[in-house]
Design a protein around this motif. Structure first.
Motif, PDB file in Angstrom:
ATOM      1  N   CYS A  12      93.672 -19.164 -74.239  1.00 21.00           N
ATOM      2  CA  CYS A  12      93.534 -19.812 -75.552  1.00 21.00           C
ATOM      3  C   CYS A  12      94.686 -20.793 -75.810  1.00 21.00           C
ATOM      4  N   CYS A  63      98.225 -19.303 -76.345  1.00 19.82           N
ATOM      5  CA  CYS A  63      98.310 -18.019 -75.641  1.00 19.82           C
ATOM      6  C   CYS A  63      99.705 -17.832 -75.047  1.00 19.82           C
ATOM      7  N   HIS A  94     100.614 -16.060 -72.648  1.00 24.11           N
ATOM      8  CA  HIS A  94     100.626 -15.972 -71.181  1.00 24.11           C
ATOM      9  C   HIS A  94     100.898 -17.330 -70.543  1.00 24.11           C
ATOM     10  N   CYS A 112      93.105 -10.875 -69.938  1.00 25.94           N
ATOM     11  CA  CYS A 112      93.040 -12.334 -70.117  1.00 25.94           C
ATOM     12  C   CYS A 112      93.934 -13.041 -69.106  1.00 25.94           C
ATOM     13  N   ASN A 139     101.212  -8.452 -75.315  1.00 21.06           N
ATOM     14  CA  ASN A 139     100.722  -9.201 -76.488  1.00 21.06           C
ATOM     15  C   ASN A 139     100.204  -8.245 -77.562  1.00 21.06           C
ATOM     16  N   ALA A 164      93.337  -7.633 -75.334  1.00 17.78           N
ATOM     17  CA  ALA A 164      92.830  -8.923 -75.817  1.00 17.78           C
ATOM     18  C   ALA A 164      91.453  -9.264 -75.277  1.00 17.78           C
ATOM     19  N   GLN A 189      90.453  -7.628 -78.749  1.00 21.11           N
ATOM     20  CA  GLN A 189      91.616  -7.244 -79.573  1.00 21.11           C
ATOM     21  C   GLN A 189      91.553  -5.807 -80.104  1.00 21.11           C
ATOM     22  N   CYS A 242      99.253 -11.759 -79.224  1.00 18.91           N
ATOM     23  CA  CYS A 242      98.063 -12.513 -78.803  1.00 18.91           C
ATOM     24  C   CYS A 242      97.764 -13.615 -79.817  1.00 18.91           C
ATOM     25  N   ALA A 243      97.477 -14.820 -79.299  1.00 15.67           N
ATOM     26  CA  ALA A 243      97.286 -15.969 -80.193  1.00 15.67           C
ATOM     27  C   ALA A 243      96.137 -15.760 -81.166  1.00 15.67           C
ATOM     28  N   ARG A 253      86.496 -17.240 -73.780  1.00 13.33           N
ATOM     29  CA  ARG A 253      87.771 -17.928 -73.921  1.00 13.33           C
ATOM     30  C   ARG A 253      87.684 -19.398 -73.539  1.00 13.33           C
TER      31      ARG A 253
HETATM   32  S1  SF4 Z   1      92.804 -13.636 -76.426  1.00  9.38           S
HETATM   33 FE1  SF4 Z   1      95.016 -13.514 -76.635  1.00  9.38          FE
HETATM   34  S2  SF4 Z   1      95.692 -12.900 -74.632  1.00  9.38           S
HETATM   35 FE2  SF4 Z   1      93.609 -13.591 -74.397  1.00  9.38          FE
HETATM   36  S3  SF4 Z   1      93.772 -15.756 -73.778  1.00  9.38           S
HETATM   37 FE3  SF4 Z   1      93.580 -15.687 -75.972  1.00  9.38          FE
HETATM   38  S4  SF4 Z   1      95.668 -15.659 -76.752  1.00  9.38           S
HETATM   39 FE4  SF4 Z   1      95.747 -15.134 -74.624  1.00  9.38          FE
END
Ligand code: SF4
Ligand code: SF4
Lengths: 629, 210
Positions: free
Chosen positions: A380, A383, A385, A412, A482, A486, A490, A555-556, B44
Motif C-alpha cells: 500500500c 506501507c 514495509h 503482505c 505493524n 494485515a 487487519q 500498518c498503513a 492490495r
Molecule cells: S495492509 Fe498494511 S501491511 Fe499490508 S501492504 Fe498495506 S500497509 Fe502494508
C-alpha cells in the motif's frame, strides 16, 4: 466502505427480511450461530477470514466466546476443550492452516468429542492467495473424519447446521470443506432462527480413558472410530445433502460436488445438455449405495470435481466392487484437468470429449496472456514495509555484501519479492523464514537475512529462533511489526493490547520474547525513519550470532483509518523546480502514488497517504517532495 | 436468462461496494443474484474484478462471450476486463488513470487513451466517462464507483429501477457520506441523459438489448 453494517442481522432474527444477501463465509458464520455455537476460534487466512470478521462483530452480543488464536493448532486444541466441556464449537482456517493443526486434528477424531465440533477449512484452487492448492479432502481419509461440502451460500448455512447435528450424534469432529469460490461467493440466503445459548461457564467431567490418547487407550479408540465410521456411512447414504437434480431420464450422468457443481450446471443449462446430476454434499464417507445405483442407471458417468480425482478414485472402486460396467470418465483418464479450479468453459470443453454437445464449438486456443502492463498487488501507499525493504537493500549494497540470502515469509511483506525490492529467495510456509535461515546459516558462508511479520513470528517463528540461538548460528532476523495481521484484513495478534472488540488483553512485546530466548543484539527501528534504520541495519549486518531488528510501524491501512477519521491526512507533491529527474523515487522506492507524466514525476493525490517517506533525502536527494498545501 | 456484469478496477476503488449495491438493488427488485468477491492479497492495489450475475444461474464465474456489461472504474483495467471476457455487450469506462508501478519503475508512462482504444477494444462498444471529475464535483474523488452506477442507470443498463438503487444507497452509507454518494449518483444519471440528447445521427447510445 462496505455493505457490512449488520452483515447477517444477528441481533434479532429478522426473518421477514429473507432472503438476505450473504457472502459464503458470512453464511457459514450464520449457520454456526443458528446451530447454537458457544465457542469459536481461528487463525486468519484467506479464503476463510470473513467467518472471523463476521463472528467478531456479533460474538459479544450473542454471548459466544470467540477468539483469534496464536495459530491453527492452538485454535483447534482450544475448541476441542470447549467441546468436551459441553459447548458446541467451531474452528476455521485456510487449507494450509490445517497442516499446522493436523497433529491434534487426527487425534481428536480418535478420542471423539462431546458437544458438536466442526472444523471448517477453505481450499484455494487456482491459488488466488496461497502457496499451494492442496486438496484438503484427503485429510478426511487420513483422519477418518466425516466431511461435508457446500456449493453456495444457502448450503453453506444449512449444511453447517447439519454438520453440528452429525458431530454431536456420533461424538466425532466434522470437517467442513469449502473452496475460494464458495467462500467468496455472495448469494441469497434464507436465514433461520438464532437459538438462545447458555454461553456461561461449564464444568468439565473427566473421562481419561477417552481423552488421554496414550497407546493403551488409542488401541481401543481406533476400533471404536472405525465402527462409528461404518454407521456414519449409512447416514451419508440417506443424507439430503446428496441429491439428484432431475428425474433420471438420461443415459448420461454426472457426479459432482462443491463449486464444480456450479460450473457443471451453468455449462449444462447454457447448452441444454440432457444429463442427470448427482450432487454430493456429504463427501466422506461417500453415499456408496446411491452412487452404485446411479452408476447402474446410466451408460456413461462423468465425475466433475476440482483438483485431485478424490471422488473419482472411490467411484471407480465402488463400480469395481459392485461389478458395474458403466463407463466412468474423469481426471484419471485425462478428460478433466487436475490443475486449478473449474469454470463453465473448462467443463464444457472436457464434456465435449465424452459426449456430443449440439451447437458446441471448440473455442480457439486463447492467446497467450495479455500485453497490457501487468498490475500485480503492491504494498500500500504508506506501507511501512516499503521503508524496511528499501533500507535493507541499501545497507546490503553499502556494506558490499556479496550474495546475501533473503529468507522471507507469509504476509503482505511477501510482496517484497517483486521489483524493485526483489528481497525474497525463499517463501515456504508460516515461520519458514527463520527455519530456512537456520539451514542456510549451517551450510553456507553467505549473509542470511530473514524477514518475518509480527503475526507470523508469534504463529511459528519462535521455535526456529530458539533453534538458531541454541546452535550459535549467524543470521539477521528482521521482524516487521505493524501491530496487526494485515494481509487477511487487519485482525489482531498477540502483540496487541486490545482485542478485536476493544477488550483489554495482554500484549506480548516481541523484544521481550526475543531477549528471553537469549538474543543479545536486539534493536527497534521506525521504517519511516530511513536514516536511523539504515544505521541500525548496517551495524547489525556486521555482528556475529543472531541479531534481531524489530522494524515497528503501524500498518498503513490502520493508520489511514485513524487519520481519516480525524481528517488529518496531509498529502505530498513534487516541486518540479527542485526535481532533479534522478527517478530514484519511482525506480527504487516505487510507492504506487508516484508516477511519470510528460517526463515529470507526479503524486496521485487520491492515492498518497501522506507517510512522507518519499520526501526523505535517502529517497529524494533533491528534497523536491514536499507537503501539498 | 442471466444478465452478467463485470466491475473492474484497482484494489481500493470501492469495487466490492459497487457490486454489493447493484446486487442488493437487484435482490430488492425481486430477482435472483450472485456475486463474486476478491479478498486477501489481491486487494492490495492490484487488478480487481467483481462479477454480478442477475437471474437464473449457479456459479459466480461469467462464461466466455456472455458478459452483457463491463463497468470499468479505471482505464487500463476496463480493457483488461474486456480482453479476458471475449465478446462483451457494452462497456462503460471511467477515464480515471491509476498508474501501475510496473510502468513507472521502468521509466515508462501510462499509455495514451487512443492507443489503448485501438488495440484493446476488441469490437466492444466502449463509452468513456470522465467519472473522476464528476466524482470531484459530487464532493469526493472516491465516489467514482457510484458515478458509474449512475451512468449505467441513466442508460437503463440495469434490470432494475433507480429508486431501488437509491434505497440501497440510503441503507449503505452513513449520513455524512450519503449526500456525496447521492449527488454522485444523480450526476452520473444526468451525464447519460446529456449523452442521449447529444448523440449524432449515426452514433448510438447503449441500451440493454443492443
Ligand atoms: S495492509 Fe498494511 S501491511 Fe499490508 S501492504 Fe498495506 S500497509 Fe502494508
Ligand atoms: S508521501 Fe510519498 S511515499 Fe508516502 S504515500 Fe505519499 S507518495 Fe507514497
Amino acid at each position: 466502505m462496505r455493505y457490512m453494517a449488520d452483515p447477517i442481522q444477528f441481533t434479532e432474527s429478522k426473518i421477514e427480511k429473507n432472503p438476505v444477501f450473504l457472502l459464503g463465509n458470512e453464511a457459514i458464520a450464520r449457520g454456526a450461530v443458528e446451530a447454537g455455537i458457544e465457542f469459536a476460534s481461528s487463525y486468519p487466512g484467506t479464503p476463510s477470514s470473513e467467518v472471523g470478521d463476521t463472528l467478531s462483530q456479533v460474538a459479544d452480543k450473542l454471548g459466544i466466546k470467540f477468539l483469534y488464536s496464536v495459530n491453527e493448532k492452538v485454535a483447534l486444541e482450544s475448541a476441542f476443550a470447549a467441546s468436551i466441556s459441553g459447548m458446541r464449537s467451531l474452528v476455521f482456517m485456510k487449507h494450509v492452516g490445517l497442516n499446522v493443526a493436523s497433529d491434534p486434528f487426527v487425534s481428536t477424531v480418535y478420542t471423539g468429542i462431546r458437544s458438536g465440533l466442526v472444523i471448517m477449512t477453505a481450499d484455494d484452487p487456482s491459488m488466488f492467495s496461497s502457496q499451494n492448492e492442496q486438496d484438503n479432502r484427503h485429510y478426511a481419509d487420513l483422519a477418518h473424519i466425516p466431511m461435508i461440502e457446500p456449493s453456495n451460500p444457502q448450503e453453506a448455512k444449512d449444511f453447517m447446521k447439519e454438520a453440528f447435528e452429525l458431530s454431536e450424534k456420533y461424538h466425532i469432529p466434522v470437517l467442513f470443506r469449502t473452496t475460494t469460490r464458495v467462500s467468496h461467493m455472495r448469494g441469497l440466503v434464507n436465514v433461520g432462527e438464532i437459538p438462545k445459548i447458555k454461553g456461561t461457564r461449564r464444568i468439565f467431567e473427566r473421562e481419561p480413558k477417552r481423552f488421554v490418547s496414550l497407546p493403551v487407550n488409542a488401541i481401543g479408540l481406533k476400533k471404536m472410530l472405525m465402527e462409528k465410521l461404518g454407521e456414519i456411512a449409512m447416514e451419508s447414504d440417506m443424507s439430503s445433502m446428496n441429491s439428484v437434480s432431475s428425474d433420471m431420464i438420461s443415459k448420461i450422468g454426472a457426479i459432482t460436488s462443491g463449486s464444480a457443481y456450479n460450473s457443471l450446471m451453468d455449462a449444462v443449462v447454457s447448452h441444454s445438455i440432457e444429463m442427470d446430476v448427482l450432487k454430493i454434499g456429504f463427501t466422506n464417507p461417500l453415499p456408496k449405495t446411491r452412487i452404485a445405483e446411479f452408476l447402474r442407471k446410466h451408460e456413461k458417468v462423468v465425475v466433475v470435481e476440482e483438483l485431485d480425482p478424490y471422488m473419482e478414485e472411490k467411484i471407480r472402486t465402488i463400480a469395481q466392487m459392485n461389478g458395474i460396467r458403466t463407463s466412468i470418465y474423469g481426471k484419471l483418464d485425462g478428460y478433466f484437468p487436475q490443475l486449478y479450479e473449474l469454470n463453465p468453459d473448462a467443463v464444457l470443453q472436457s464434456l465435449a470429449g465424452v459426449i456430443n454437445i449440439p451447437g458446441y464449438i471448440q473455442p480457439n486456443s486463447p492467446k497467450n496472456g495479455s500485453d497490457l502492463s501487468p498490475r500485480p498487488p503492491v504494498l500500500c501507499p504508506g506501507c511501512p514495509h516499503r521503508g524496511t525493504y528499501y533500507a535493507v537493500k541499501r545497507s546490503v549494497r553499502m556494506s558490499n555484501i556479496k550474495k546475501p540470502i533473503y529468507a522471507s515469509d507469509i504476509g503482505c511483506y511477501s510482496l517484497g519479492t517483486y521489483d524493485p525490492f526483489d528481497e525474497a529467495d525463499t517463501i515456504i510456509s508460516m515461520g519458514s523464514s527463520i527455519g530456512v535461515a537456520n539451514g542456510f546459516s549451517m551450510v553456507t558462508d553467505q549473509k542470511v537475512i530473514a524477514f518475518i511479520g509480527d503475526s507470523t513470528f508469534y504463529h511459528s517463528g519462535i521455535p526456529p529462533l530458539i533453534n538458531a540461538v541454541h546452535n550459535n548460528l549467524d543470521m539477521l532476523v528482521v521482524i516487521m511489526d505493524n501491530a496487526t495481521t494485515a494481509m487477511t484484513g487487519q485482525q489482531p495478534n498477540p502483540g496487541n493490547e486490545l482485542d478485536y472488540d476493544g477488550k483489554p488483553v495482554t500484549g506480548i512485546p516481541i523484544e521481550n520474547v526475543v531477549r528471553g530466548i537469549g538474543v543479545k543484539n536486539v534493536s527497534v527501528v521506525d521504517p519511516y525513519d530511513l536514516k536511523a534504520s539504515l544505521i541500525t541495519i548496517n551495524r547489525s549486518l556486521h555482528q556475529a550470532g543472531v541479531s534481531v531488528i524489530i522494524s515497528r510501524r503501524e500498518c498503513a491501512i490502520n493508520r489511514d483509518r485513524k487519520l481519516r477519521k480525524k481528517g488529518e491526512i496531509e498529502i505530498y507533491t513534487v516541486n518540479q523546480d527542485k526535481c532533479g529527474k534522478c527517478m530514484n523515487c519511482v525506480e527504487n522506492f516505487s510507492c504506487p502514488a508516484l508516477f511519470i507524466e510528460n517526463g515529470e514525476i507526479q503524486i496521485n493525490p487520491t492515492i498518497c497517504d501522506g507517510c512522507g517517506v518519499c520526501a526523505e533525502p535517502l529517497v529524494c536527494p533533491f528534497k523536491a517532495i514536499e507537503v501539498k498545501n | 436468462m442471466t444478465y452478467n456484469i463485470r466491475l473492474a478496477g484497482v484494489g481500493g476503488q470501492g469495487i466490492i461496494t459497487a457490486g454489493t449495491i447493484i446486487s442488493e438493488a437487484a435482490k430488492r427488485s425481486g430477482q435472483k443474484v450472485i456475486m463474486s468477491e476478491i479478498h486477501g492479497l489481491s486487494q492490495r492495489g492490484g487488478s480487481v474484478t467483481v462479477d454480478v450475475r442477475i437471474g437464473d444461474c449457479y456459479g459466480s464465474i461469467i462464461p466466455q462471450n456472455s458478459c452483457d456489461l463491463v463497468i470499468g472504474l479505471e482505464l487500463m483495467e476496463t480493457f483488461r476486463a474486456i480482453e479476458s471476457l471475449g465478446n462483451v455487450g457494452t462497456a462503460l469506462m471511467s477515464t480515471e488513470k491509476i498508474n501501475p508501478i510496473s510502468l513507472s519503475m521502468h521509466r515508462k508512462e501510462y499509455p495514451c487513451f487512443e492507443d489503448l482504444m485501438e488495440k484493446y477494444s476488441m469490437g466492444t462498444k466502449i463509452y468513456p466517462v470522465e467519472a473522476g471529475e464528476i466524482a470531484m464535483e459530487a464532493g469526493s474523488s472516491k465516489a467514482v464507483n457510484i458515478v458509474m452506477i449512475g451512468v449505467a442507470l441513466g442508460f437503463n443498463l440495469f434490470p432494475m429501477n433507480t429508486s431501488e438503487v437509491v434505497h440501497v444507497l440510503k441503507d449503505t452509507f452513513p449520513e455524512k457520506k450519503l449526500s456525496i454518494n447521492m449527488k454522485a449518483l444523480e450526476l452520473g444519471i444526468a451525464w447519460s441523459g446529456r449523452m442521449k440528447t447529444h448523440v449524432h445521427e449515426n452514433s448510438t447510445v447503449p441500451n440493454r438489448n443492443s
